[in-house]
Design an enzyme around this catalytic site. Structure first.
Site, PDB file in Angstrom:
ATOM      1  N   ARG A   1      15.327  -2.770  -5.125  1.00  0.00           N
ATOM      2  CA  ARG A   1      13.923  -2.832  -5.521  1.00  0.00           C
ATOM      3  C   ARG A   1      13.807  -3.134  -7.010  1.00  0.00           C
ATOM      4  O   ARG A   1      14.557  -2.578  -7.805  1.00  0.00           O
ATOM      5  CB  ARG A   1      13.221  -1.486  -5.251  1.00  0.00           C
ATOM      6  CG  ARG A   1      13.199  -1.072  -3.801  1.00  0.00           C
ATOM      7  CD  ARG A   1      12.289  -1.965  -2.977  1.00  0.00           C
ATOM      8  NE  ARG A   1      12.326  -1.621  -1.570  1.00  0.00           N
ATOM      9  CZ  ARG A   1      13.032  -2.282  -0.651  1.00  0.00           C
ATOM     10  NH1 ARG A   1      13.759  -3.321  -0.995  1.00  0.00           N
ATOM     11  NH2 ARG A   1      12.996  -1.909   0.604  1.00  0.00           N
TER      12      ARG A   1
ATOM     13  N   HIS B   1      -3.949 -14.284  10.652  1.00  0.00           N
ATOM     14  CA  HIS B   1      -3.201 -13.091  10.224  1.00  0.00           C
ATOM     15  C   HIS B   1      -3.874 -11.794  10.667  1.00  0.00           C
ATOM     16  O   HIS B   1      -3.396 -10.706  10.362  1.00  0.00           O
ATOM     17  CB  HIS B   1      -3.048 -13.084   8.706  1.00  0.00           C
ATOM     18  CG  HIS B   1      -2.323 -14.291   8.178  1.00  0.00           C
ATOM     19  ND1 HIS B   1      -1.043 -14.608   8.567  1.00  0.00           N
ATOM     20  CD2 HIS B   1      -2.707 -15.267   7.315  1.00  0.00           C
ATOM     21  CE1 HIS B   1      -0.660 -15.724   7.945  1.00  0.00           C
ATOM     22  NE2 HIS B   1      -1.652 -16.141   7.198  1.00  0.00           N
TER      23      HIS B   1
ATOM     24  N   PRO C   1       0.821  -1.210   0.000  1.00  0.00           N
ATOM     25  CA  PRO C   1       0.000   0.000   0.000  1.00  0.00           C
ATOM     26  C   PRO C   1       0.853   1.257   0.000  1.00  0.00           C
ATOM     27  O   PRO C   1       1.652   1.479   0.904  1.00  0.00           O
ATOM     28  CB  PRO C   1      -0.821  -0.113   1.292  1.00  0.00           C
ATOM     29  CG  PRO C   1      -0.402  -1.356   1.962  1.00  0.00           C
ATOM     30  CD  PRO C   1       0.688  -1.992   1.214  1.00  0.00           C
ATOM     31  N   GLU C   2       0.699   2.059  -1.037  1.00  0.00           N
ATOM     32  CA  GLU C   2       1.360   3.359  -1.125  1.00  0.00           C
ATOM     33  C   GLU C   2       0.274   4.414  -0.940  1.00  0.00           C
ATOM     34  O   GLU C   2      -0.852   4.084  -0.590  1.00  0.00           O
ATOM     35  CB  GLU C   2       2.073   3.485  -2.482  1.00  0.00           C
ATOM     36  CG  GLU C   2       3.043   2.337  -2.724  1.00  0.00           C
ATOM     37  CD  GLU C   2       3.745   2.398  -4.083  1.00  0.00           C
ATOM     38  OE1 GLU C   2       3.920   3.512  -4.621  1.00  0.00           O
ATOM     39  OE2 GLU C   2       4.111   1.335  -4.598  1.00  0.00           O
TER      40      GLU C   2
ATOM     41  N   ARG D   1       2.473 -10.518   6.297  1.00  0.00           N
ATOM     42  CA  ARG D   1       3.926 -10.488   6.440  1.00  0.00           C
ATOM     43  C   ARG D   1       4.420  -9.644   7.613  1.00  0.00           C
ATOM     44  O   ARG D   1       5.632  -9.519   7.812  1.00  0.00           O
ATOM     45  CB  ARG D   1       4.551 -10.058   5.126  1.00  0.00           C
ATOM     46  CG  ARG D   1       4.643 -11.273   4.219  1.00  0.00           C
ATOM     47  CD  ARG D   1       4.697 -10.914   2.785  1.00  0.00           C
ATOM     48  NE  ARG D   1       5.968 -10.341   2.434  1.00  0.00           N
ATOM     49  CZ  ARG D   1       6.260  -9.932   1.199  1.00  0.00           C
ATOM     50  NH1 ARG D   1       5.362 -10.043   0.251  1.00  0.00           N
ATOM     51  NH2 ARG D   1       7.413  -9.421   0.937  1.00  0.00           N
TER      52      ARG D   1
ATOM     53  N   LYS E   1       2.092   7.417   3.775  1.00  0.00           N
ATOM     54  CA  LYS E   1       1.457   6.096   3.784  1.00  0.00           C
ATOM     55  C   LYS E   1       0.844   5.771   5.134  1.00  0.00           C
ATOM     56  O   LYS E   1       0.449   4.625   5.372  1.00  0.00           O
ATOM     57  CB  LYS E   1       2.500   5.017   3.430  1.00  0.00           C
ATOM     58  CG  LYS E   1       3.183   5.229   2.073  1.00  0.00           C
ATOM     59  CD  LYS E   1       4.287   4.217   1.856  1.00  0.00           C
ATOM     60  CE  LYS E   1       5.126   4.587   0.645  1.00  0.00           C
ATOM     61  NZ  LYS E   1       6.335   3.734   0.514  1.00  0.00           N
TER      62      LYS E   1
END
Length: 307
Positions: free
Chosen positions: A281, A110, A2-3, A129, A58
């Site tokens: 990246r 999660h 998510p940006e 994650r 963010k």
DNA sequence: AACCTTCCCTGATGGC
DNA sequence: TGCCATCAGGGAAGGT
């Protein structure tokens, strides 16, 4: 990942759904991303009204009566609303697109935080994650500003102006892609929108900041809010995990010009797009539209042949 | 100060 | 079929 556009999509959805609700109960898992003591968090947050949701870069901020509860979604963080009168549906991947979606799901292993609201709806924070982070700040003067003091220019506000933009670039010799990932420069830009902004402004991601022409810096200044706005307009980019508060994938992945399109033809010149690694990246670009020019290209090529 | 590398974390994926 | 290595990457921390 998510940006800014994905966080803004979530903010808009949740703000509409939960503004004015009271948090009546809090459920927490074990998560090293909690930047508070669980008992203290429960005591503090229980019974507080959600005044509104705001965003900085963010980060998503729940503005409560006496506290700010601040979320960073990391790589796989999801915030969804669960309506008890609707049926729960497990996560499914779309057979063709592979996109994860669910109209509404129950908490699973999660799910690390749940806010139970006074209307029995629940806000679920799910983070496979565990790169996400949650902080709680007392709502006193300047605390929010201090918390965000390392963040740079905020797109779509008056702080995002050309003077600030150019002065942050001054004296920098790093690769322009690295600079774009630096949240102290422009807050909210991540890997996807960095690549898209560089394509839009026709700048090779490995170009050194101090070697950019003035017109190129101007183009980048214009391109960043442009690609972010487009991301918001299409409800965010769902590469794999992103879903909005209703559990739906975004539509912006269809609009991407370079991210994830390595090997496919450039929409502008048909040249196959390339993928390299910059700043650890994956970095996607068009070798023709975004050339390494002149002497800098020669140096880059020469360096490649060194042992 | 600027810049770079490493680490955290899990699921999907591809090779054998 | 199953196993293992590899990859995805935001940001903090540590090193140069």
């Amino acid at each position: 990942m998510p940006e800014l556009p994905e966080v803004e999509t979530i903010r808009r959805g949740l703000d509409k759904q939960v503004r004015g609700s009271v948090i009546s109960e809090i459920l927490l898992s074990q998560h090293r991303g909690f930047q508070f003591k669980k008992a203290a968090f429960r005591t503090a947050v229980q019974g507080q009204l959600i005044h509104r949701l705001t965003r900085r870069g963010k980060y998503l901020v729940f503005e409560l009566d006496h506290h700010f509860c601040i979320f960073h979604l990391g790589m796989t963080g999801q915030l969804t609303l669960r309506d008890p009168s609707r049926e729960d549906v497990p996560f499914r991947r779309h057979p063709v697109t592979g996109l994860q979606r669910t109209p509404q799901h129950s908490a699973d292993e999660h799910t690390h935080l749940q806010f139970v609201l006074d209307n029995d709806h629940r806000i679920l924070f799910r983070d496979v994650r565990k790169f996400g982070k949650i902080a709680l700040l007392r709502r006193e003067k300047r605390t929010l500003e201090e918390f965000f003091s390392r963040l740079g220019l905020e797109p779509f506000t008056s702080t995002y102006n050309l003077d600030h933009f150019l002065s942050y670039m001054n004296g920098r010799r790093t690769k322009v892609k690295s600079l774009l990932l630096d949240q102290g420069f422009v807050a909210g830009v991540g890997n996807i929108y960095a690549d898209e902004a560089l394509f839009e402004s026709r700048i090779h991601p490995s170009r050194r900041v101090h070697q950019l022409r003035v017109y190129e810096k101007h183009a980048l200044f214009e391109a960043i809010p442009q690609v972010l706005e487009k991301g918001i307009r299409f409800g965010g980019t769902s590469i794999r995990d992103f879903i909005n508060t209703e559990g739906e994938a975004g539509d912006h992945q269809q609009q991407l010009n370079v991210y994830g399109r390595q090997g496919q033809p450039c929409r502008s010149c048909d040249t196959p797009l390339e993928k390299i690694v910059v700043s650890q990246r994956g970095t996607h670009f068009c070798p023709v539209c975004q050339p390494l020019r002149g002497s800098s290209r020669k140096r880059a090529l020469a360096k490649d042949f060194r042992p």
